[in-house]
Design a protein around this motif. Structure first.
Motif, PDB file in Angstrom:
ATOM      1  N   MET A  17       3.375   0.461   2.849  1.00 19.47           N
ATOM      2  CA  MET A  17       3.104  -0.372   4.022  1.00 19.47           C
ATOM      3  C   MET A  17       2.654  -1.747   3.558  1.00 19.47           C
ATOM      4  O   MET A  17       1.976  -1.901   2.542  1.00 19.47           O
ATOM      5  CB  MET A  17       2.007   0.255   4.884  1.00 19.47           C
ATOM      6  N   GLN A  18       3.037  -2.726   4.346  1.00 18.67           N
ATOM      7  CA  GLN A  18       2.643  -4.107   4.070  1.00 18.67           C
ATOM      8  C   GLN A  18       2.505  -4.836   5.395  1.00 18.67           C
ATOM      9  O   GLN A  18       3.227  -4.537   6.353  1.00 18.67           O
ATOM     10  CB  GLN A  18       3.718  -4.785   3.207  1.00 18.67           C
ATOM     11  N   LYS A  19       1.570  -5.761   5.445  1.00 10.76           N
ATOM     12  CA  LYS A  19       1.476  -6.578   6.646  1.00 10.76           C
ATOM     13  C   LYS A  19       2.776  -7.342   6.830  1.00 10.76           C
ATOM     14  O   LYS A  19       3.433  -7.725   5.872  1.00 10.76           O
ATOM     15  CB  LYS A  19       0.303  -7.556   6.561  1.00 10.76           C
ATOM     16  N   MET A  20       3.159  -7.568   8.078  1.00  8.93           N
ATOM     17  CA  MET A  20       4.426  -8.235   8.347  1.00  8.93           C
ATOM     18  C   MET A  20       4.258  -9.747   8.260  1.00  8.93           C
ATOM     19  O   MET A  20       3.359 -10.327   8.859  1.00  8.93           O
ATOM     20  CB  MET A  20       4.949  -7.852   9.731  1.00  8.93           C
ATOM     21  N   ALA A  21       5.122 -10.358   7.483  1.00 10.31           N
ATOM     22  CA  ALA A  21       5.081 -11.801   7.290  1.00 10.31           C
ATOM     23  C   ALA A  21       5.720 -12.513   8.474  1.00 10.31           C
ATOM     24  O   ALA A  21       6.505 -11.916   9.226  1.00 10.31           O
ATOM     25  CB  ALA A  21       5.820 -12.178   6.012  1.00 10.31           C
ATOM     26  N   HIS A  48       0.841  -1.204   0.000  1.00  8.54           N
ATOM     27  CA  HIS A  48       0.000   0.000   0.000  1.00  8.54           C
ATOM     28  C   HIS A  48       0.873   1.249   0.000  1.00  8.54           C
ATOM     29  O   HIS A  48       1.519   1.562   1.013  1.00  8.54           O
ATOM     30  CB  HIS A  48      -0.903  -0.008   1.235  1.00  8.54           C
ATOM     31  N   PRO A  49       0.930   1.974  -1.127  1.00  6.97           N
ATOM     32  CA  PRO A  49       1.719   3.208  -1.179  1.00  6.97           C
ATOM     33  C   PRO A  49       1.142   4.252  -0.206  1.00  6.97           C
ATOM     34  O   PRO A  49      -0.075   4.349  -0.011  1.00  6.97           O
ATOM     35  CB  PRO A  49       1.571   3.667  -2.625  1.00  6.97           C
ATOM     36  N   LEU A  50       2.033   5.065   0.356  1.00  7.84           N
ATOM     37  CA  LEU A  50       1.646   6.093   1.332  1.00  7.84           C
ATOM     38  C   LEU A  50       2.228   7.439   0.916  1.00  7.84           C
ATOM     39  O   LEU A  50       3.272   7.501   0.265  1.00  7.84           O
ATOM     40  CB  LEU A  50       2.172   5.718   2.723  1.00  7.84           C
ATOM     41  N   SER A  51       1.536   8.502   1.329  1.00  6.08           N
ATOM     42  CA  SER A  51       2.024   9.841   0.997  1.00  6.08           C
ATOM     43  C   SER A  51       2.224  10.720   2.216  1.00  6.08           C
ATOM     44  O   SER A  51       2.713  11.841   2.098  1.00  6.08           O
ATOM     45  CB  SER A  51       1.054  10.528   0.024  1.00  6.08           C
TER      46      SER A  51
END
Length: 889
Positions: A751-755, A683-686
């Protein structure tokens, strides 16, 4: 190739190909043309009433002009038709018509000339139509067949597809998916093997031979070929052709002929040794005379430049249109030591040809051919057959391997390769041959400097070690030079293969024993017996005892015997002692009797000048035997794959960017999903506020990371923030990362969920112009990028290939619980590699695929990042349809 001026708009010239029929003869397949109208009428008029009725369900004496116009005028997408030509005459027609424009189902039909039944024409047409249809998005063929048309039903049934039948109103409705299956691939390769083996048998076992260009002057190439045929005792008629000789002229007691056309009874094999400008005339004469195969010794072709390359292309096209195979040009010739043939169609005099044996040899250049034969003869190593391909315009090492696979007179194969035009096919054929017979290959390199002039090959983008990996995957024994080739050959031909890597060393010299032990250890052989040294003054009986003790030791798989004679020459009894000790056992022996090289008659024990030579050969044979004992596995066919869905995504991207492009993140996700590969969303963030809101939406633990490509290869610089479990931590991590990136002039935070924790690996593939798809695997980051610790394999892969691939990297212990960590889920990891390999194999438009990072852990595997680029599909040298190269790569 068809004349460009006659081609209609959109004509797919890339579908044209020369092919080998089931009887070994060459034919030509191409799309039908409007100019084929009269040929179609003639073809139909030559068919029997029964064949016409089976094809059209009606007794149509003559096709209407309207029907023939419809048959010959196509769009080459929804309506496709191919013809097979034998000596420029129509021998078969195959076509498909989509049921609905652009739809996935097409009706297929064939019509094979009554004069050419039983030559595999229907099967070849089906292969080519199915491959063309798949490229156009067709997934299923249907056909209506009369019950009495057993041949056509057999074409569908025997192709290896899962065929369904329905009987309705006196007609059998046949339908089947055209996606290749394991069975259909096995059928295709089996037919290819039989056809090419028969084709080569016609080359190597001719019943008659003519030499074109036999001069009355000695020391000329044509005269040499003719003399060696005659003096070598060829068992069939031999003819001399000299267009300038006076009628009645005799050469070596044989009358000369002005042309091959003048020879009564015909000729099977013609050797052409005339100046390059006269070669095409000679080839046309051979075509008119019904010659089956050519050896072209003449020089002045592609090795001389563009004009020579054009002449070379004309040569092979002319020969293939007449159904002939071609060895050369610039060929050193061929030899068949079979007592029933005794063919020496080469420039090697009979007294320089190795004796009858079981080694099949192939070389490309003539100079190397001379050296290879001379080396074999010096060692007393006999050969079964030999061929020199010269510029390799047609017949190659692949063809010879197809022949040797079934040749009972050949027990091992040696190939001296200077270039390789079709590595995918080489790997496939060599792997099959190596399961039955050792295949020993000399290949120096794959770069431009390693390619001889005149050899047309694709340039690889892969490093040199890629070729070595391909050979290992194929079970081939690679050596560095011709001497090492024969070192290995004299061992594997005369001794059993080692049952393991444990060796005994016996000698009568301490220094020699130590040298042997060091060499064995350096090549990963285990010295479990000795070195045992008898005194230098010991009698032969003492040496016999230590050799026999070594052979009897159950901890020993192979014996290394080293003996320095106490006087100037070796006592022959020492050689007999060693031979007698290992005779009848399953333990091979390599020996060093200083001053001897080769296999002494009546002993079967190979001797080497120094221990290192024999031990190098023994280690190669040991590795080959280990490969043979390993389960070769089954081709991987993961479930849940939609090739059609992937094709749509790739086609859309190439319509947007015809020269190629990087796929968007959404396209990457959808394409991989079509092959059952799930990519975790990014998910790109600004802003830090957006980061906090996205964290609330996702829940759990998250990761923030910089996404700029400029930072991907700079590990350890703090571009990732892991283990974020609170909104304040998320906001702070975003601001911290942003502060690091701003001075660098780059942006992009996601952002990404942590694996789950585990081992980060990379799986990739690339489409190489020479090798085709190459799949890579390794531990992500420094192990691959800095240390080059990456395993590569060449699809199609078996499950055993993937197991070996994962275990072959130096960092493999990290996957098995290194230093107390939990082992990763190997089943999930291998499944992911399998899916990437099938994806790469199915879609040559995928220029590169990179899955990184991929988290392998105890409970599965997670693809956290992926990038894919596409480009117009190259023409692979080894496609899903049988094709001869015709000198074009």
């Amino acid at each position: 190739m068809t004349d460009q001026a006659q081609l209609p708009p959109g004509y797919p010239q890339e579908w044209e190909a020369d092919i080998v029929l089931s009887d070994g003869m060459v034919a030509h397949v191409r799309p039908i043309l409007p100019s084929d109208t009269e040929a179609v009428h003639e073809f139909h008029a030559g068919q029997s009433d029964e064949s016409i009725y089976l094809r059209f369900f009606a007794p149509i004496k003559r096709l209407s002009d309207k029907d023939v116009h419809r048959f010959t005028h196509l769009d080459y997408r929804d309506r496709v038709a191919l013809v097979i030509l034998i000596k420029d005459r129509l021998a078969g027609i195959g076509r498909y018509d989509r049921i609905e424009p652009g739809g996935p189902v097409a009706e297929v039909a064939f019509n094979v000339s009554d004069h050419h039944q039983g030559r595999g024409i229907g099967s070849i047409l089906l292969e080519h139509l199915a491959d063309i249809g798949r490229e156009a998005g067709i997934t299923r063929f249907v056909a209506d067949v009369l019950p009495q048309n057993r041949k056509m039903i057999g074409v569908f049934r025997d192709a290896g597809y899962e065929v369904s039948h329905e009987f309705d109103d006196g007609v059998i409705a046949v339908s089947f998916d055209i996606e290749p299956t394991d069975a259909s691939r096995r059928v295709r390769m089996s037919r290819e093997h039989r056809a090419e083996a028969r084709s080569m048998r016609a080359v190597l076992h001719p019943s008659s031979v003519a030499v074109v260009g036999v001069s009355r002057r000695e020391n000329t190439i044509g005269r040499a070929f003719f003399e060696h045929l005659v003096r070598g005792g060829f068992t069939g008629p031999t003819y001399a052709v000299n267009n300038s000789a006076e009628p009645g002229t005799l050469i070596l007691g044989h009358p000369t002929h002005a042309s091959v056309r003048d020879i009564e009874g015909g000729v099977d094999l013609a050797v052409i040794a005339v100046p390059a400008p006269e070669v095409l005339t000679a080839v046309r004469d051979c075509a008119a005379a019904g010659v089956k195969a050519l050896v072209v010794a003449s020089e002045g072709f592609a090795e001389t430049g563009p004009e020579g390359a054009a002449l070379q292309h004309q040569l092979v096209v002319t020969a293939h249109r007449a159904g002939m195979r071609v060895l050369g040009p610039t060929s050193f010739g061929l030899i068949n030591n079979d007592p029933g043939t005794r063919l020496n169609a080469s420039v090697a005099p009979p007294d320089q040809v190795p004796p009858l044996g079981t080694l099949g040899l192939f070389a490309q250049s003539g100079g190397l051919g001379v050296a290879v034969l001379a080396s074999a003869r010096r060692r007393g190593l006999g050969i079964s057959t030999f061929a020199s391909a010269g510029n390799r315009v047609d017949i190659s090492g692949n063809d010879l391997m197809q022949y040797w696979m079934d040749d009972e007179a050949t027990s091992a194969v040696g190939l001296y390769l200077e270039s390789m035009g079709n590595p995918r096919k080489f790997s496939r054929v060599a792997r099959e041959l190596a399961r039955a017979k050792p295949v020993i290959v000399v290949k120096q390199g794959v770069g431009m400097t390693a390619i001889p002039r005149g050899h047309r090959v694709r340039l690889t983008q892969e490093p040199p070690e890629t070729f070595a990996m391909m050979l290992r995957q194929s079970g081939v024994i690679r050596v560095d030079n011709a001497h090492q080739l024969f070192d290995v050959a004299q061992l594997v031909i005369n001794q059993p293969l080692p049952q393991g890597d444990r060796v005994a060393i016996v000698t009568n010299n301490d220094a020699l024993g130590s040298l042997a032990a060091d060499a064995a250890t350096a090549r990963d052989l285990k010295v479990t017996h000795g070195p045992v040294t008898v005194p230098a003054e010991a009698v032969i009986e003492d040496f016999r005892e230590v050799v026999e003790a070594a052979v009897a030791d159950p901890r020993v798989d192979s014996v290394i015997a080293c003996f320095i004679p106490p006087i100037a020459e070796i006592d022959p009894e020492v050689v007999q002692v060693v031979a007698a000790a290992v005779d009848g056992t399953q333990k091979p022996c390599v020996a060093t009797f200083l001053g001897m090289r080769g296999v002494q008659p009546g002993t079967g024990v190979p001797s080497y000048p120094m221990p290192e030579d024999g031990i190098r050969a023994l280690a190669a044979a040991t590795r080959y035997a280990e490969w043979l004992r390993r389960d070769q596995g089954e081709p991987v066919r993961p479930e849940g794959i939609s090739r059609v869905a992937a094709d749509r995504i790739i086609e859309a991207a190439l319509e947007r960017s015809p020269r190629g492009c990087e796929l968007t993140a959404q396209e990457v996700t959808e394409l991989l999903a079509a092959y059952g590969i799930e990519v975790w969303p990014v998910h790109p963030l600004s802003s830090d506020e957006e980061a906090v809101e996205k964290y609330k939406e996702l829940g759990g633990t998250v990761v923030l990371k910089a996404t700029s490509p400029l930072l991907q290869h700079q590990p350890g610089q703090g571009w990732v923030r892991t283990g974020l479990r609170h909104r304040k931590a998320v906001g702070a991590a975003y601001r911290d990362l942003d502060a690091l990136l701003t001075p660098l002039g780059v942006d992009g935070i996601a952002m990404q969920k942590m694996a789950p924790g585990g081992v980060t690996v990379e799986i990739n593939s690339s489409e190489d112009p020479l090798f085709g798809p190459v799949v890579g695997f390794g531990i992500a980051g420094l192990p691959i990028e800095l240390l080059g610790d990456e395993a590569q394999r060449f699809p199609p892969l078996t499950d055993a290939d993937i197991v070996a691939m994962v275990g072959s990297i130096k960092a493999a212990p990290m996957l098995d619980g290194y230093r107390g960590a939990m082992p990763v889920d190997h089943h999930a990891l291998r499944d992911l590699i399998a899916r990437v390999s099938v994806l790469a194999d199915n879609h040559p438009e995928l220029a590169s695929v990179r899955l990184n990072p991929v988290m392998a852990h105890q409970e599965g595997i997670e693809v956290l990042g992926a990038a894919i680029s596409v480009a117009p599909a190259p023409t692979r040298a080894d496609a899903e349809r049988r094709v001869l190269s015709s000198g074009v790569v």
